[in-house]
Design a protein around this motif. Structure first.
Motif, PDB file in Angstrom:
ATOM      1  N   UNK A  76       0.832  -1.211   0.000  1.00  0.00           N
ATOM      2  CA  UNK A  76       0.000   0.000   0.000  1.00  0.00           C
ATOM      3  C   UNK A  76       0.852   1.240   0.000  1.00  0.00           C
ATOM      4  N   UNK A  77       1.870   1.250   0.708  1.00  0.00           N
ATOM      5  CA  UNK A  77       2.753   2.409   0.766  1.00  0.00           C
ATOM      6  C   UNK A  77       3.380   2.673  -0.566  1.00  0.00           C
ATOM      7  N   UNK A  78       3.710   1.527  -1.273  1.00  0.00           N
ATOM      8  CA  UNK A  78       4.321   1.702  -2.585  1.00  0.00           C
ATOM      9  C   UNK A  78       3.337   2.334  -3.540  1.00  0.00           C
ATOM     10  N   UNK A  79       2.069   1.910  -3.487  1.00  0.00           N
ATOM     11  CA  UNK A  79       1.038   2.467  -4.381  1.00  0.00           C
ATOM     12  C   UNK A  79       0.820   3.936  -4.097  1.00  0.00           C
ATOM     13  N   UNK A  80       0.728   4.285  -2.840  1.00  0.00           N
ATOM     14  CA  UNK A  80       0.493   5.678  -2.490  1.00  0.00           C
ATOM     15  C   UNK A  80       1.655   6.544  -2.901  1.00  0.00           C
ATOM     16  N   UNK A 117       3.727  10.437  -6.525  1.00  0.00           N
ATOM     17  CA  UNK A 117       4.737  10.856  -7.484  1.00  0.00           C
ATOM     18  C   UNK A 117       4.108  11.239  -8.823  1.00  0.00           C
ATOM     19  N   UNK A 118       3.131  10.411  -9.254  1.00  0.00           N
ATOM     20  CA  UNK A 118       2.455  10.704 -10.526  1.00  0.00           C
ATOM     21  C   UNK A 118       1.686  12.021 -10.430  1.00  0.00           C
ATOM     22  N   UNK A 119       0.969  12.251  -9.306  1.00  0.00           N
ATOM     23  CA  UNK A 119       0.212  13.509  -9.138  1.00  0.00           C
ATOM     24  C   UNK A 119       1.129  14.693  -9.156  1.00  0.00           C
TER      25      UNK A 119
END
Length: 346
Positions: free
Chosen positions: A25-29, A34-36
């Motif tokens: 989950x931390x990786x996804x967030x 980063x993308x945002x």
């Protein structure tokens, strides 16, 4: 012992470290963040580019507007210079026109004052002559005509300083028009007619001079009888008894009759002169004397004498007691106006 320790450390360093567990989950967030962040940075970059383009367009438009405004300003400055030149030319022409107008006004004033002075001199002469005719001859109509001509001249001049003079002339005209009318010319004509007809008036003595009646011859009488009748008629003409109320009329000789008629003519001429001079006492005295002579020495039964006596009685009843006004006020006004005009001319 030191060697053993060093060998252990090297062996430990050459060993592969153990893998730790990272939560998914931390990786996804972190990836989303980063993308945002990258998306926001890209949006900002695009917005910045659009802002730069818009600013560039605004700057270019402002530059064009500034160039057009500078061109318009230069054109306005040129037009203003032309307008200033034309305005200066108009000012010069206006100043020249004002100078010419002032010169014309001065010339007009000089001419007007000269004309006014000449007109006032003429008006003074006319007023003086009209006043003399009015006082000496009682010529009211002539005075009215002269005053009317003067009023017309003043109306043509149309000068403010002559208003009081014109008012004085108007008052004199109204005063003369209010006077009772005396037919001087008619009375003079009647006196002239009496003078001319005086030679044809019969004397009182002429009425008693009757021609002897003609004796008609009768056919039934003899010539001797006719002759005796004629002689008798001639004898009757020699002596006549008649009554006369005024026996002095019978005593006039032919020479005295001539002087009587001439005396009456002189009386009538004096009456006409007194009429023109407005001398009522002398006028009535001369008319009464002429009337007395006609009634005393002339045949009142004759139609010519009766007409002359009636005319004299009518003339004796004529009222001449008219107080004629003087034109002194108008004369004083015109002299005052003339003095003012002379001062203005100087």
């Amino acid at each position: 012992m030191t060697q053993d320790t060093s060998q252990d450390s090297l062996a430990a360093a050459l060993q592969t470290p153990d893998r730790r567990f990272v939560p998914q989950t931390a990786i996804v967030l972190g990836s989303v963040a980063l993308i945002a962040t990258a998306g926001v940075w890209l949006y900002q970059q695009q917005a910045m580019e659009q802002f730069k383009l818009e600013v560039s367009r605004q700057l270019a438009a402002n530059k064009n507007s500034t160039a057009e405004f500078s061109q318009q300003l230069a054109s306005s400055a040129k037009l203003q210079e032309q307008f200033s030149a034309k305005l200066a030319l108009l000012d010069a022409k206006q100043a020249e026109s004002l100078s010419q107008q002032q010169a014309l006004n001065n010339m007009y004033e000089a001419l007007t004052h000269n004309e006014t002075h000449r007109a006032l001199s003429e008006i003074e002469q006319i007023l003086g002559f009209a006043s003399q005719q009015l006082q000496l001859g009682g010529n009211v109509n002539g005075a009215l005509l002269a005053l009317a001509n003067i009023d017309q001249k003043l109306a043509q001049l149309n000068r403010p300083e002559l208003i009081s003079l014109r008012q004085s002339i108007t008052r004199d005209i109204d005063t003369l028009k209010a006077l009772p009318y005396v037919d001087i010319i008619g009375i003079s004509a009647k006196l002239d007619s009496l003078i001319k007809g005086l030679e044809d008036l019969p004397l009182a003595i002429d009425g008693y001079r009757q021609a002897a009646p003609a004796v008609k011859a009768s056919a039934s009488t003899t010539p001797l009888a006719n002759f005796s009748d004629e002689i008798w008629q001639q004898l009757k003409q020699l002596i006549q008894i008649r009554r006369m109320d005024k026996p002095e009329a019978m005593l006039l000789s032919p020479e005295q009759s001539f002087f009587l008629r001439e005396n009456i003519k002189l009386r009538l001429l004096d009456a006409r002169t007194s009429l023109l001079l407005k001398d009522e006492a002398s006028y009535r005295g001369d008319i009464a004397a002429a009337l007395r002579y006609l009634e005393q020495y002339f045949d009142k039964k004759a139609p010519q004498t009766a007409t002359s006596i009636a005319t004299l009685k009518q003339l004796a009843a004529q009222d001449l007691a008219i107080q004629l006004p003087e034109l002194g006020t108008s004369l004083a006004a015109v002299r005052s106006a003339r003095t003012i005009a002379e001062r203005a001319k100087q």
